[in-house]
Design a protein around this motif. Structure first.
Motif, mmCIF file in Angstrom:
data_model
loop_
_atom_site.group_PDB
_atom_site.id
_atom_site.type_symbol
_atom_site.label_atom_id
_atom_site.label_comp_id
_atom_site.label_asym_id
_atom_site.label_seq_id
_atom_site.Cartn_x
_atom_site.Cartn_y
_atom_site.Cartn_z
ATOM 1 N N LYS A 1 -2.695 5.772 2.995
ATOM 2 C CA LYS A 1 -2.286 4.369 3.155
ATOM 3 C C LYS A 1 -1.177 4.239 4.180
ATOM 4 O O LYS A 1 -1.141 3.270 4.951
ATOM 5 C CB LYS A 1 -1.845 3.794 1.807
ATOM 6 C CG LYS A 1 -2.988 3.581 0.833
ATOM 7 C CD LYS A 1 -2.495 3.026 -0.505
ATOM 8 C CE LYS A 1 -2.029 1.591 -0.377
ATOM 9 N NZ LYS A 1 -1.687 1.028 -1.703
ATOM 10 N N VAL B 1 -12.295 11.082 -3.893
ATOM 11 C CA VAL B 1 -10.912 11.060 -3.426
ATOM 12 C C VAL B 1 -10.158 12.277 -3.945
ATOM 13 O O VAL B 1 -9.420 12.932 -3.199
ATOM 14 C CB VAL B 1 -10.215 9.757 -3.870
ATOM 15 C CG1 VAL B 1 -8.710 9.824 -3.600
ATOM 16 C CG2 VAL B 1 -10.813 8.555 -3.144
ATOM 17 N N SER C 1 -6.088 1.944 1.277
ATOM 18 C CA SER C 1 -6.474 3.105 0.486
ATOM 19 C C SER C 1 -7.760 3.704 1.048
ATOM 20 O O SER C 1 -8.481 3.039 1.808
ATOM 21 C CB SER C 1 -6.696 2.691 -0.971
ATOM 22 O OG SER C 1 -7.888 1.910 -1.079
ATOM 23 N N HIS D 1 -10.447 1.364 2.923
ATOM 24 C CA HIS D 1 -10.694 1.601 4.346
ATOM 25 C C HIS D 1 -12.183 1.813 4.605
ATOM 26 O O HIS D 1 -12.736 1.285 5.570
ATOM 27 C CB HIS D 1 -9.901 2.816 4.802
ATOM 28 C CG HIS D 1 -10.032 3.099 6.266
ATOM 29 N ND1 HIS D 1 -9.435 2.334 7.223
ATOM 30 C CD2 HIS D 1 -10.725 4.062 6.937
ATOM 31 C CE1 HIS D 1 -9.734 2.806 8.422
ATOM 32 N NE2 HIS D 1 -10.513 3.854 8.268
ATOM 33 N N HIS E 1 -10.666 4.182 -0.345
ATOM 34 C CA HIS E 1 -11.836 3.375 -0.704
ATOM 35 C C HIS E 1 -11.852 2.055 0.064
ATOM 36 O O HIS E 1 -12.900 1.635 0.575
ATOM 37 C CB HIS E 1 -11.844 3.100 -2.205
ATOM 38 C CG HIS E 1 -12.199 4.289 -3.044
ATOM 39 N ND1 HIS E 1 -13.299 5.083 -2.787
ATOM 40 C CD2 HIS E 1 -11.592 4.840 -4.134
ATOM 41 C CE1 HIS E 1 -13.370 6.060 -3.671
ATOM 42 N NE2 HIS E 1 -12.343 5.940 -4.507
ATOM 43 N N ILE F 1 -3.572 9.620 -1.466
ATOM 44 C CA ILE F 1 -3.745 8.174 -1.298
ATOM 45 C C ILE F 1 -2.514 7.567 -0.628
ATOM 46 O O ILE F 1 -2.630 6.722 0.272
ATOM 47 C CB ILE F 1 -4.015 7.502 -2.660
ATOM 48 C CG1 ILE F 1 -5.385 7.942 -3.191
ATOM 49 C CG2 ILE F 1 -3.959 5.981 -2.534
ATOM 50 C CD1 ILE F 1 -5.638 7.526 -4.624
ATOM 51 N N SER G 1 -2.931 11.151 -5.912
ATOM 52 C CA SER G 1 -1.986 10.071 -5.608
ATOM 53 C C SER G 1 -1.189 10.371 -4.337
ATOM 54 O O SER G 1 -0.903 9.465 -3.549
ATOM 55 C CB SER G 1 -1.041 9.849 -6.791
ATOM 56 O OG SER G 1 -0.326 11.023 -7.091
#
Length: 285
Positions: A244, A224, A250, A254, A252, A240, A237
């Motif tokens: 989202k 990520v 997120s 998804h 992971h 992410i 962040s």
């Protein structure tokens, strides 16, 4: 940079009921415009394909495949290279499948079946195993969800050069005005042409491109944090949060959802302007 042409097989035989072709497409290579007397599923188990049909050009990821009915003119290529799998399906065998070019979601099961079909292509089938694999592929294709579209792509010229540059460097922050100067266009002309051909403003398309590339990079095993940096986000962040906001989960989460459900990683709506029929000019199959 220009694209190179891949020679199509001169002695192609009709599928009975399915023929699998597997080959590597080098970067910036494409097949010339052509059509078949049978259906075709255009798919890459690795890499991204550029697909042109009548009225639209788009790119597909390994979560997506392009269904091309009998007789549809098309071309397929790859900007960065791809492991190409072409399924030729007899017209009668694909009679229950869409009658117009369609982007289909590829589930993990369908991908595994395509890989297996390529592995056994050309072998004898004394116990009927190959026939059962073909039957399962056709069953999976009939069940595959149709997507509104993949990522829209320009057909040729300066807009294609712009999109290729952004695909290669999604962190590029140049504005539409900056790109207009780079391409020798006025800002108004660039904006008008891009929206007419793609169906969305450049800013919106860049956001979609980043999402498409995020799925591609994450599915390729990139972390990520690495993905966030590759796409030009200031932090993991921030990436992410943006992911989202677009996808509702997120990165992971998804990926886990898609793995379980076999859903497409990404789909985008087709703009009405994309339905206008004309002969496209961009990389091929």
């Amino acid at each position: 940079m220009s694209w190179s042409i891949i020679t199509t097989p001169p002695d192609a035989l009709p599928p009975r009921p399915m023929t699998m072709r597997a080959q590597s497409i080098p970067p910036r290579h494409h097949f010339p415009d052509h059509a078949h007397d049978w259906h075709q599923l255009v798919y890459a188990i690795e890499g991204v394909l550029t697909v042109s049909t009548i009225g639209q050009t788009f790119i597909t990821s390994p979560d997506q495949a392009a269904w091309l009915p009998t007789g549809v003119p098309h071309r397929v290529g790859s900007l960065l290279g791809a492991e190409f799998r072409s399924l030729w399906i007899a017209t009668e065998a694909g009679s229950a499948l869409p009658r117009a070019p369609t982007v289909l979601a590829v589930s993990p099961l369908l991908k595994a079946l395509i890989v297996e079909a390529a592995a056994i292509e050309g072998q004898g089938d004394p116990d009927g195993y190959g026939g059962r694999v073909v039957t399962l592929i056709l069953d999976q294709l009939r069940r595959a969800p149709a997507l509104p579209a993949a990522l829209p792509w320009p057909r040729e010229g300066r807009l294609a050069a712009l999109c290729e540059a952004l695909y290669l460097d999604p962190a590029d922050e140049r504005s539409a005005a900056d790109w207009a100067r780079e391409l020798g266009l006025s800002s108004r002309t660039l904006t008008r042409r891009f929206e007419a051909e793609i169906g969305a403003p450049l800013r919106s398309w860049k956001r979609r491109l980043r999402l498409f590339r995020a799925i591609e990079l994450l599915n390729g095993g990139m972390s990520v944090t690495q993905t966030a940096m590759e796409l030009g986000y200031g932090s993991a962040s921030a990436f992410i949060f943006a992911f989202k906001a677009e996808m509702g989960a997120s990165p992971h989460a998804h990926a886990r959802q898609n793995s379980r459900r076999g859903k497409p990683a990404i789909d985008f709506p087709v703009h009405p302007a994309r339905a206008i029929a004309h002969t496209p000019r961009a990389p091929e199959s």
